[in-house]
Write a protein that holds these residues in place. Structure first.
Motif, PDB file in Angstrom:
ATOM      1  N   LEU A   1      24.767  39.198  -7.757  1.00 45.65           N
ATOM      2  CA  LEU A   1      23.831  38.196  -7.250  1.00 45.65           C
ATOM      3  C   LEU A   1      24.547  37.184  -6.368  1.00 45.65           C
ATOM      4  O   LEU A   1      24.034  36.769  -5.324  1.00 45.65           O
ATOM      5  CB  LEU A   1      23.144  37.475  -8.417  1.00 45.65           C
ATOM      6  N   LEU A   2      25.745  36.792  -6.785  1.00 45.72           N
ATOM      7  CA  LEU A   2      26.531  35.827  -6.010  1.00 45.72           C
ATOM      8  C   LEU A   2      26.853  36.388  -4.630  1.00 45.72           C
ATOM      9  O   LEU A   2      26.740  35.686  -3.619  1.00 45.72           O
ATOM     10  CB  LEU A   2      27.821  35.502  -6.771  1.00 45.72           C
TER      11      LEU A   2
ATOM     12  N   SER B   1      18.116  41.220 -15.622  1.00 43.81           N
ATOM     13  CA  SER B   1      19.187  42.052 -16.185  1.00 43.81           C
ATOM     14  C   SER B   1      20.365  42.184 -15.231  1.00 43.81           C
ATOM     15  O   SER B   1      21.311  42.920 -15.500  1.00 43.81           O
ATOM     16  CB  SER B   1      18.634  43.450 -16.498  1.00 43.81           C
ATOM     17  N   PHE B   2      20.333  41.454 -14.105  1.00 41.84           N
ATOM     18  CA  PHE B   2      21.394  41.558 -13.116  1.00 41.84           C
ATOM     19  C   PHE B   2      22.606  40.719 -13.518  1.00 41.84           C
ATOM     20  O   PHE B   2      22.471  39.643 -14.092  1.00 41.84           O
ATOM     21  CB  PHE B   2      20.895  41.106 -11.740  1.00 41.84           C
ATOM     22  N   GLU B   3      23.790  41.233 -13.173  1.00 41.32           N
ATOM     23  CA  GLU B   3      25.019  40.491 -13.410  1.00 41.32           C
ATOM     24  C   GLU B   3      25.170  39.365 -12.382  1.00 41.32           C
ATOM     25  O   GLU B   3      24.634  39.446 -11.270  1.00 41.32           O
ATOM     26  CB  GLU B   3      26.231  41.424 -13.317  1.00 41.32           C
TER      27      GLU B   3
ATOM     28  N   VAL C   1      22.345  29.104  -8.782  1.00 40.39           N
ATOM     29  CA  VAL C   1      21.169  29.966  -8.578  1.00 40.39           C
ATOM     30  C   VAL C   1      21.436  31.349  -9.157  1.00 40.39           C
ATOM     31  O   VAL C   1      20.569  31.942  -9.819  1.00 40.39           O
ATOM     32  CB  VAL C   1      20.830  30.064  -7.075  1.00 40.39           C
ATOM     33  N   SER C   2      22.634  31.884  -8.929  1.00 40.09           N
ATOM     34  CA  SER C   2      22.991  33.207  -9.449  1.00 40.09           C
ATOM     35  C   SER C   2      22.968  33.224 -10.973  1.00 40.09           C
ATOM     36  O   SER C   2      22.495  34.190 -11.585  1.00 40.09           O
ATOM     37  CB  SER C   2      24.381  33.614  -8.945  1.00 40.09           C
ATOM     38  N   LEU C   3      23.456  32.154 -11.596  1.00 34.75           N
ATOM     39  CA  LEU C   3      23.462  32.076 -13.057  1.00 34.75           C
ATOM     40  C   LEU C   3      22.045  32.008 -13.611  1.00 34.75           C
ATOM     41  O   LEU C   3      21.739  32.636 -14.632  1.00 34.75           O
ATOM     42  CB  LEU C   3      24.269  30.858 -13.508  1.00 34.75           C
ATOM     43  N   ILE C   4      21.166  31.264 -12.947  1.00 36.69           N
ATOM     44  CA  ILE C   4      19.770  31.175 -13.391  1.00 36.69           C
ATOM     45  C   ILE C   4      19.087  32.534 -13.269  1.00 36.69           C
ATOM     46  O   ILE C   4      18.415  33.004 -14.200  1.00 36.69           O
ATOM     47  CB  ILE C   4      18.998  30.114 -12.576  1.00 36.69           C
TER      48      ILE C   4
ATOM     49  N   ILE D   1      34.760  35.851  -4.299  1.00 34.13           N
ATOM     50  CA  ILE D   1      33.540  36.281  -4.988  1.00 34.13           C
ATOM     51  C   ILE D   1      33.797  37.539  -5.820  1.00 34.13           C
ATOM     52  O   ILE D   1      33.394  37.621  -6.988  1.00 34.13           O
ATOM     53  CB  ILE D   1      32.409  36.515  -3.969  1.00 34.13           C
ATOM     54  N   PHE D   2      34.484  38.519  -5.234  1.00 30.63           N
ATOM     55  CA  PHE D   2      34.789  39.744  -5.977  1.00 30.63           C
ATOM     56  C   PHE D   2      35.721  39.468  -7.158  1.00 30.63           C
ATOM     57  O   PHE D   2      35.575  40.062  -8.230  1.00 30.63           O
ATOM     58  CB  PHE D   2      35.410  40.787  -5.037  1.00 30.63           C
TER      59      PHE D   2
END
Length: 205
Positions: free
Chosen positions: A69-70, A63-65, A54-57, A97-98
């Motif tokens: 988003l993750l 324009s978000f990295e 979902v974050s990749l989509i 995640i970081f």
């Protein structure tokens, strides 16, 4: 498959592995995931399932990295994870995640290693599975949808695995409209390879 993985995450919190050792292997796992995503999958329009997918989509559409988003999308699940799996699980998951965010940022200037779909799927999926497997084996997670699947399965007749498959079917179905049918199929195959590797990674030696 998913049931065993989730049991391992929960049970690992009581295993006698030092926190420093956990941190080391969680960081290694996150770096492997970053290599897979940034140098094989993402720039070939191949995605993972769950919150990562979902974050990749969303990153592709905006324009978000991917990293922020993750973290944002996983935050509600991490709060639930704190209640059911403890502080160490949340700490290691946030660390993963970081670290993934940092790894993808550092690798972004480098070109994709290949555009051959067989290598992208095979090598990218294997590295992805190894990385996620390490994170899970040492007590963390990158994907909050599995925590949600645990809670839902306790209240309905559907299993954890069925819920995870439903979530990912929706995600890969959505990717058809973003990346195309072929890329969605490649993503599905990569997903199957990665999660079989995860199963091998988390098995007791």
């Amino acid at each position: 498959m998913y049931v065993e993985r989730l049991k391992y995450v929960i049970q690992s919190s009581v295993r006698k592995t030092s926190l420093y050792r956990r941190i080391f292997f969680v960081l290694c796992g996150a770096m492997l995931v970053a290599v897979s995503l940034e140098l094989f999958l993402v720039r070939n329009s191949v995605i993972d399932g769950g919150i990562v997918g979902v974050s990749l989509i969303l990153s592709h559409l905006s324009s978000f990295e991917t990293g922020p988003l993750l973290l944002l999308l996983n935050s509600p699940f991490l709060l639930v994870g704190y209640q059911y799996m403890g502080r160490r699980f949340v700490f290691l998951s946030m660390l993963a995640i970081f670290a993934l965010w940092s790894g993808m940022f550092l690798l972004k200037p480098y070109p994709v290693l290949t555009t051959n779909p067989f290598i992208v799927i095979g090598v990218g999926g294997t590295i992805l599975g190894l990385g996620i497997g390490l994170i899970i084996r040492y007590g963390g997670a990158l994907d909050g949808t599995e925590i949600l699947a645990i809670l839902l399965s306790k209240r309905t007749r559907f299993s954890i695995g069925q819920y995870v498959m439903i979530f990912n079917f929706i995600i890969f179905g959505s990717s058809v409209f973003v990346f195309g049918m072929r890329e969605a199929f490649y993503s599905l195959v990569t997903y199957l390879i990665a999660y079989n590797i995860i199963d091998l990674s988390v098995q007791d030696q």
